[in-house]
Design a protein around this motif. Structure first.
Motif, PDB file in Angstrom:
ATOM      1  N   LYS A 122       0.834  -1.205   0.000  1.00  0.00           N
ATOM      2  CA  LYS A 122       0.000   0.000   0.000  1.00  0.00           C
ATOM      3  C   LYS A 122       0.872   1.261   0.000  1.00  0.00           C
ATOM      4  O   LYS A 122       0.577   2.227  -0.698  1.00  0.00           O
ATOM      5  CB  LYS A 122      -0.945   0.003   1.199  1.00  0.00           C
ATOM      6  CG  LYS A 122      -2.105  -0.955   1.038  1.00  0.00           C
ATOM      7  CD  LYS A 122      -3.160  -0.693   2.062  1.00  0.00           C
ATOM      8  CE  LYS A 122      -4.383  -1.513   1.805  1.00  0.00           C
ATOM      9  NZ  LYS A 122      -5.058  -1.226   0.557  1.00  0.00           N
ATOM     10  N   LEU A 123       1.946   1.245   0.778  1.00  0.00           N
ATOM     11  CA  LEU A 123       2.843   2.402   0.806  1.00  0.00           C
ATOM     12  C   LEU A 123       3.533   2.597  -0.536  1.00  0.00           C
ATOM     13  O   LEU A 123       3.662   3.723  -1.015  1.00  0.00           O
ATOM     14  CB  LEU A 123       3.875   2.244   1.925  1.00  0.00           C
ATOM     15  CG  LEU A 123       3.332   2.286   3.344  1.00  0.00           C
ATOM     16  CD1 LEU A 123       4.449   2.018   4.351  1.00  0.00           C
ATOM     17  CD2 LEU A 123       2.671   3.610   3.646  1.00  0.00           C
ATOM     18  N   ALA A 124       3.963   1.496  -1.152  1.00  0.00           N
ATOM     19  CA  ALA A 124       4.617   1.597  -2.462  1.00  0.00           C
ATOM     20  C   ALA A 124       3.657   2.182  -3.492  1.00  0.00           C
ATOM     21  O   ALA A 124       4.043   3.047  -4.291  1.00  0.00           O
ATOM     22  CB  ALA A 124       5.121   0.218  -2.906  1.00  0.00           C
ATOM     23  N   MET A 125       2.401   1.746  -3.465  1.00  0.00           N
ATOM     24  CA  MET A 125       1.418   2.272  -4.414  1.00  0.00           C
ATOM     25  C   MET A 125       1.128   3.752  -4.145  1.00  0.00           C
ATOM     26  O   MET A 125       0.971   4.540  -5.079  1.00  0.00           O
ATOM     27  CB  MET A 125       0.123   1.457  -4.350  1.00  0.00           C
ATOM     28  CG  MET A 125       0.290   0.000  -4.790  1.00  0.00           C
ATOM     29  SD  MET A 125       1.131  -0.202  -6.371  1.00  0.00           S
ATOM     30  CE  MET A 125      -0.033   0.550  -7.472  1.00  0.00           C
ATOM     31  N   ALA A 126       1.085   4.131  -2.873  1.00  0.00           N
ATOM     32  CA  ALA A 126       0.860   5.544  -2.542  1.00  0.00           C
ATOM     33  C   ALA A 126       2.032   6.402  -3.016  1.00  0.00           C
ATOM     34  O   ALA A 126       1.827   7.501  -3.552  1.00  0.00           O
ATOM     35  CB  ALA A 126       0.648   5.708  -1.039  1.00  0.00           C
ATOM     36  N   ILE A 127       3.240   5.903  -2.846  1.00  0.00           N
ATOM     37  CA  ILE A 127       4.427   6.649  -3.290  1.00  0.00           C
ATOM     38  C   ILE A 127       4.417   6.792  -4.810  1.00  0.00           C
ATOM     39  O   ILE A 127       4.745   7.856  -5.344  1.00  0.00           O
ATOM     40  CB  ILE A 127       5.715   5.974  -2.777  1.00  0.00           C
ATOM     41  CG1 ILE A 127       5.815   6.173  -1.265  1.00  0.00           C
ATOM     42  CG2 ILE A 127       6.944   6.513  -3.483  1.00  0.00           C
ATOM     43  CD1 ILE A 127       6.896   5.349  -0.595  1.00  0.00           C
ATOM     44  N   ILE A 128       4.009   5.746  -5.515  1.00  0.00           N
ATOM     45  CA  ILE A 128       3.909   5.839  -6.982  1.00  0.00           C
ATOM     46  C   ILE A 128       2.856   6.874  -7.371  1.00  0.00           C
ATOM     47  O   ILE A 128       3.062   7.661  -8.298  1.00  0.00           O
ATOM     48  CB  ILE A 128       3.590   4.462  -7.596  1.00  0.00           C
ATOM     49  CG1 ILE A 128       4.807   3.562  -7.472  1.00  0.00           C
ATOM     50  CG2 ILE A 128       3.157   4.588  -9.047  1.00  0.00           C
ATOM     51  CD1 ILE A 128       4.539   2.118  -7.837  1.00  0.00           C
ATOM     52  N   GLY A 129       1.731   6.901  -6.658  1.00  0.00           N
ATOM     53  CA  GLY A 129       0.696   7.900  -6.945  1.00  0.00           C
ATOM     54  C   GLY A 129       1.204   9.314  -6.733  1.00  0.00           C
ATOM     55  O   GLY A 129       0.968  10.205  -7.555  1.00  0.00           O
ATOM     56  N   ILE A 130       1.915   9.532  -5.634  1.00  0.00           N
ATOM     57  CA  ILE A 130       2.478  10.858  -5.346  1.00  0.00           C
ATOM     58  C   ILE A 130       3.503  11.234  -6.405  1.00  0.00           C
ATOM     59  O   ILE A 130       3.512  12.362  -6.915  1.00  0.00           O
ATOM     60  CB  ILE A 130       3.090  10.877  -3.926  1.00  0.00           C
ATOM     61  CG1 ILE A 130       1.972  10.742  -2.879  1.00  0.00           C
ATOM     62  CG2 ILE A 130       3.902  12.141  -3.696  1.00  0.00           C
ATOM     63  CD1 ILE A 130       2.477  10.400  -1.490  1.00  0.00           C
ATOM     64  N   SER A 131       4.355  10.282  -6.755  1.00  0.00           N
ATOM     65  CA  SER A 131       5.361  10.530  -7.793  1.00  0.00           C
ATOM     66  C   SER A 131       4.690  10.843  -9.134  1.00  0.00           C
ATOM     67  O   SER A 131       5.161  11.702  -9.880  1.00  0.00           O
ATOM     68  CB  SER A 131       6.269   9.307  -7.924  1.00  0.00           C
ATOM     69  OG  SER A 131       7.192   9.469  -8.968  1.00  0.00           O
ATOM     70  N   SER A 132       3.584  10.163  -9.424  1.00  0.00           N
ATOM     71  CA  SER A 132       2.859  10.424 -10.679  1.00  0.00           C
ATOM     72  C   SER A 132       2.337  11.847 -10.726  1.00  0.00           C
ATOM     73  O   SER A 132       2.409  12.504 -11.776  1.00  0.00           O
ATOM     74  CB  SER A 132       1.686   9.447 -10.824  1.00  0.00           C
ATOM     75  OG  SER A 132       2.140   8.129 -10.908  1.00  0.00           O
TER      76      SER A 132
END
Length: 193
Positions: A122-132
């Protein structure tokens, strides 16, 4: 019951020896860290309100691109805030103490099956969303690269893109390792029966 099965039955209120009690109790040292993250969450609320007021005050002055960038900034703040909530609630529940929210109408759906592995994904996906969101803002502003008036350089855009791709590859790697780990645990359970 045999002696082996008696040893596996947890005893409520059973006291631990001093060293295991110290080691197990050390998890409470994380409490100030989670309180600090709650304070950081408050700072993000203030930042969000400030950015929202800035957008509202300039609603008639801004171009469509400036409004889009301001809205992306708001989304970025919300996504980081969501990441904070996941870390605070999930981390506390996983590593410190149970929250005992079963049956509470506001219990997050994801909390019922949270563990360290789920939290990592979940944290990895959130970080990808923020990076996007950051990368999208960069691409929108990249149109000013040729005029020299932009906030980014071609090298900066390239590195942001590379870092974003590394985040994606890292998340894929975490998911693959998690799946392999879960498959081996399931295989061990099935072979044990």
């Amino acid at each position: 019951m045999s002696a082996v099965s008696d040893a596996r039955v947890p005893l409520k209120g059973r006291s631990l020896r001093p060293v295991p009690m110290l080691i197990f109790g050390s998890r409470w040292l994380q409490l100030p860290l989670y309180v600090g993250l709650i304070i950081a969450q408050g700072v993000y609320v203030v930042l969000f309100l400030k950015e929202l007021w800035h957008l509202f005050a300039h609603a008639f002055d801004f171009s469509e691109q400036q409004i889009m960038l301001a809205v992306l900034g708001l989304i970025d703040v919300v996504m980081i805030s969501n990441l904070l909530v996941m870390v605070i609630v999930g981390g506390y529940e996983t590593f410190v103490s149970r929250l005992n929210l079963q049956g509470h109408p506001d219990e997050p759906e994801w909390l019922s099956h949270v563990n360290a592995s789920v939290l990592k994904i979940k944290l990895a996906m959130a970080i990808i969303g923020i990076s996007s969101i950051h990368l999208l803002r960069t691409f929108i502003e990249a149109g000013a690269l040729s005029s020299g008036k932009g906030n980014y350089t071609e090298t900066g855009v390239m590195w942001q893109t590379i870092i974003h791709c590394v985040f994606i590859l890292s998340a894929i790697g975490i998911a693959i390792v998690d799946k392999l780990s879960n498959d081996s645990i399931e295989g061990a359970k099935q072979s044990g029966h």
